[in-house]
Design an enzyme around this catalytic site. Structure first.
Site, PDB file in Angstrom:
ATOM      1  N   GLU A 131      -9.326  20.549  57.296  1.00 27.09           N
ATOM      2  CA  GLU A 131      -8.819  21.926  57.150  1.00 27.09           C
ATOM      3  C   GLU A 131      -7.727  22.006  56.070  1.00 27.09           C
ATOM      4  O   GLU A 131      -6.850  21.152  56.003  1.00 27.09           O
ATOM      5  CB  GLU A 131      -8.248  22.374  58.503  1.00 27.09           C
ATOM      6  CG  GLU A 131      -7.709  23.785  58.492  1.00 27.09           C
ATOM      7  CD  GLU A 131      -7.365  24.264  59.891  1.00 27.09           C
ATOM      8  OE1 GLU A 131      -8.183  24.071  60.824  1.00 27.09           O
ATOM      9  OE2 GLU A 131      -6.269  24.819  60.057  1.00 27.09           O
ATOM     10  N   PHE A 145       6.577  23.796  64.509  1.00 26.22           N
ATOM     11  CA  PHE A 145       5.222  24.333  64.515  1.00 26.22           C
ATOM     12  C   PHE A 145       4.619  24.239  65.923  1.00 26.22           C
ATOM     13  O   PHE A 145       3.958  25.178  66.393  1.00 26.22           O
ATOM     14  CB  PHE A 145       4.400  23.537  63.505  1.00 26.22           C
ATOM     15  CG  PHE A 145       3.106  24.174  63.141  1.00 26.22           C
ATOM     16  CD1 PHE A 145       3.077  25.481  62.674  1.00 26.22           C
ATOM     17  CD2 PHE A 145       1.913  23.475  63.251  1.00 26.22           C
ATOM     18  CE1 PHE A 145       1.885  26.084  62.339  1.00 26.22           C
ATOM     19  CE2 PHE A 145       0.717  24.070  62.917  1.00 26.22           C
ATOM     20  CZ  PHE A 145       0.700  25.376  62.472  1.00 26.22           C
TER      21      PHE A 145
HETATM   22  P1  FAD Z   1      -8.823  34.322  71.495  1.00 31.85           P
HETATM   23  O1  FAD Z   1      -9.868  33.361  71.849  1.00 31.85           O
HETATM   24  O2  FAD Z   1      -9.213  35.749  71.300  1.00 31.85           O
HETATM   25  O3  FAD Z   1      -7.702  34.218  72.634  1.00 31.85           O
HETATM   26  C1  FAD Z   1      -6.397  34.768  72.441  1.00 31.85           C
HETATM   27  C2  FAD Z   1      -5.664  34.881  73.774  1.00 31.85           C
HETATM   28  O4  FAD Z   1      -6.197  35.964  74.521  1.00 31.85           O
HETATM   29  C3  FAD Z   1      -5.772  33.688  74.709  1.00 31.85           C
HETATM   30  O5  FAD Z   1      -4.566  33.613  75.437  1.00 31.85           O
HETATM   31  C4  FAD Z   1      -6.938  34.013  75.630  1.00 31.85           C
HETATM   32  O6  FAD Z   1      -6.789  33.391  76.901  1.00 31.85           O
HETATM   33  C5  FAD Z   1      -6.855  35.528  75.707  1.00 31.85           C
HETATM   34  N1  FAD Z   1      -8.173  36.186  75.636  1.00 31.85           N
HETATM   35  C6  FAD Z   1      -9.261  35.779  74.936  1.00 31.85           C
HETATM   36  N2  FAD Z   1     -10.262  36.672  75.044  1.00 31.85           N
HETATM   37  C7  FAD Z   1      -9.785  37.675  75.833  1.00 31.85           C
HETATM   38  C8  FAD Z   1     -10.338  38.898  76.274  1.00 31.85           C
HETATM   39  N3  FAD Z   1     -11.595  39.240  75.948  1.00 31.85           N
HETATM   40  N4  FAD Z   1      -9.560  39.707  77.061  1.00 31.85           N
HETATM   41  C9  FAD Z   1      -8.290  39.351  77.389  1.00 31.85           C
HETATM   42  N5  FAD Z   1      -7.702  38.179  76.975  1.00 31.85           N
HETATM   43  C10 FAD Z   1      -8.449  37.368  76.203  1.00 31.85           C
HETATM   44  N6  FAD Z   1      -4.471  31.427  63.101  1.00 31.85           N
HETATM   45  C11 FAD Z   1      -4.492  32.130  61.944  1.00 31.85           C
HETATM   46  O7  FAD Z   1      -3.778  33.128  61.852  1.00 31.85           O
HETATM   47  N7  FAD Z   1      -5.270  31.745  60.886  1.00 31.85           N
HETATM   48  C12 FAD Z   1      -6.100  30.679  60.964  1.00 31.85           C
HETATM   49  O8  FAD Z   1      -6.807  30.369  60.002  1.00 31.85           O
HETATM   50  C13 FAD Z   1      -6.118  29.921  62.176  1.00 31.85           C
HETATM   51  N8  FAD Z   1      -6.944  28.855  62.320  1.00 31.85           N
HETATM   52  C14 FAD Z   1      -7.011  28.205  63.529  1.00 31.85           C
HETATM   53  C15 FAD Z   1      -7.918  27.146  63.671  1.00 31.85           C
HETATM   54  C16 FAD Z   1      -8.014  26.473  64.886  1.00 31.85           C
HETATM   55  C17 FAD Z   1      -9.025  25.350  65.018  1.00 31.85           C
HETATM   56  C18 FAD Z   1      -7.160  26.819  65.960  1.00 31.85           C
HETATM   57  C19 FAD Z   1      -7.216  26.059  67.258  1.00 31.85           C
HETATM   58  C20 FAD Z   1      -6.251  27.869  65.815  1.00 31.85           C
HETATM   59  C21 FAD Z   1      -6.181  28.571  64.606  1.00 31.85           C
HETATM   60  N9  FAD Z   1      -5.297  29.655  64.432  1.00 31.85           N
HETATM   61  C22 FAD Z   1      -5.284  30.343  63.241  1.00 31.85           C
HETATM   62  C23 FAD Z   1      -4.415  30.083  65.517  1.00 31.85           C
HETATM   63  C24 FAD Z   1      -5.059  31.206  66.353  1.00 31.85           C
HETATM   64  O9  FAD Z   1      -5.352  32.311  65.553  1.00 31.85           O
HETATM   65  C25 FAD Z   1      -4.077  31.593  67.443  1.00 31.85           C
HETATM   66  O10 FAD Z   1      -3.966  30.563  68.396  1.00 31.85           O
HETATM   67  C26 FAD Z   1      -4.351  32.926  68.114  1.00 31.85           C
HETATM   68  O11 FAD Z   1      -3.201  33.272  68.895  1.00 31.85           O
HETATM   69  C27 FAD Z   1      -5.550  32.929  69.032  1.00 31.85           C
HETATM   70  O12 FAD Z   1      -6.740  32.946  68.365  1.00 31.85           O
HETATM   71  P2  FAD Z   1      -8.107  32.678  69.185  1.00 31.85           P
HETATM   72  O13 FAD Z   1      -9.210  32.887  68.263  1.00 31.85           O
HETATM   73  O14 FAD Z   1      -8.023  31.416  69.933  1.00 31.85           O
HETATM   74  O15 FAD Z   1      -8.011  33.914  70.222  1.00 31.85           O
END
Ligand code: FAD
Length: 279
Positions: free
Chosen positions: A11, A209
């Site tokens: 990444e 971080f």
């Molecule tokens: P989701 O899966 O949508 O979950 C977010 C939160 O909401 C969780 O607490 C979950 O339990 C809850 N939740 C999920 N779905 C629902 C629903 N339908 N209803 C109610 N609650 C729900 N951040 C960036 O800004 N840019 C990046 O490029 C980036 N790359 C990343 C790459 C990886 C591999 C990882 C692990 C993280 C990355 N992040 C990045 C961080 C990430 O965007 C954050 O952790 C963000 O807060 C959550 O994103 P997510 O897609 O996991 O969210």
């Protein structure tokens, strides 16, 4: 010995300056020698950060590199997202890391975040199976999750919406990953979940971080790193040994591959991957 079933990915974050871009091209060429299945580029939703990600992805695709943009709705509307995905498709991108993302500072209540399962469903609805979809997973639980089980259910929701595999937040306690994998299995998740690996480069940055993203730095590790103070050579040497061992343990116990948060540096990722002698 090389195990061709193991997946390796790296990444990057999009550099802001021409010098940063030139440097990253060299890093990419170094890391490419390790035979990754793909690189990925992080995304900051909206405006210039969005364009930086797209710029790197399109350039690298044109150079024949397999590369996956990270993507989140941020504040964008559906038409903007469709146009961006369309441009990725036209550039030959075949994989997306689909995320909810975090709220940019200063955006306040005006900002409507779209959960990752909704983004996955949106991509599948409009682009069918054009993209391989990766999502994020949290062995140590997402910081905003209401409970361990709820977080797991939402991960299942991302797979049910059409995600193919997941990449985890980084961690230094392999048991957190193994327990998580057991729980995923009980939840009916059988798609691969690749551990995210963060090499140790700098103690203070790591602590700062990790607090934000909910990754735990175990007390013993914190104390060990503290004892090196500003001796960066010792931190680096210790970090390479520790992370190489972590990767060994993960692969020995069934992890399907590794995803490295390279921090746009060829080292120490290169040394760690070479230490493993698996890829
Ligand atoms: P989701 O899966 O949508 O979950 C977010 C939160 O909401 C969780 O607490 C979950 O339990 C809850 N939740 C999920 N779905 C629902 C629903 N339908 N209803 C109610 N609650 C729900 N951040 C960036 O800004 N840019 C990046 O490029 C980036 N790359 C990343 C790459 C990886 C591999 C990882 C692990 C993280 C990355 N992040 C990045 C961080 C990430 O965007 C954050 O952790 C963000 O807060 C959550 O994103 P997510 O897609 O996991 O969210």
């Amino acid at each position: 010995m090389t195990d061709t079933s193991l997946r390796l990915s790296f990444e990057f974050f999009p550099p802001k300056t021409p010098a940063g871009k030139a440097n990253l091209a060299g890093v990419r060429d170094e890391l490419n020698k390790l035979g990754p299945e793909f690189f990925s580029v992080t995304y900051g939703a909206g405006g210039s950060t969005r364009d930086n990600t797209r710029g790197i992805v399109v350039d690298y695709r044109a150079a024949g590199v397999s590369i996956a943009p990270h993507l989140s709705f941020g504040g964008d509307d559906e038409d903007t997202m469709k146009a961006l995905l369309q441009s990725y498709q036209e550039a030959g991108v075949d994989r997306i890391v689909a995320l909810r993302g975090d709220m940019p500072s200063g955006m306040g209540g005006a900002y409507q975040m779209v959960y990752a399962n909704q983004l996955v469903a949106f991509i599948r609805q409009h682009f069918g199976d054009q993209f391989q979809l990766e999502v994020a997973a949290y062995p140590e639980v997402h910081p905003e999750a209401s409970s361990y089980d709820a977080d797991l259910r939402y991960l299942k929701g991302k797979f049910d919406a059409g995600a193919d595999s997941a990449i985890t937040q980084y961690f230094y306690n392999p048991d957190a990953y193994f327990y998580f994998m057991d729980q995923c299995q009980r939840q009916g998740i059988d798609q691969p979940i690749y551990p995210g690996i963060m090499p140790i480069l700098n103690y203070r940055n790591l602590i700062r971080f990790s607090e934000g993203c909910g990754a735990e730095i175990p007390r013993w590790l914190r104390k060990r790193l503290e004892s090196y103070a500003d001796d960066s050579a010792s931190i680096k040497a210790f970090g390479i040994d520790l992370v190489s061992e972590l990767c060994e343990t993960l692969l020995d116990n069934g992890a399907p591959g590794l995803h490295f948060y390279t921090m746009n540096q060829a080292e120490p990722t290169t040394t760690i991957v070479r230490n493993l002698e698996r890829f």
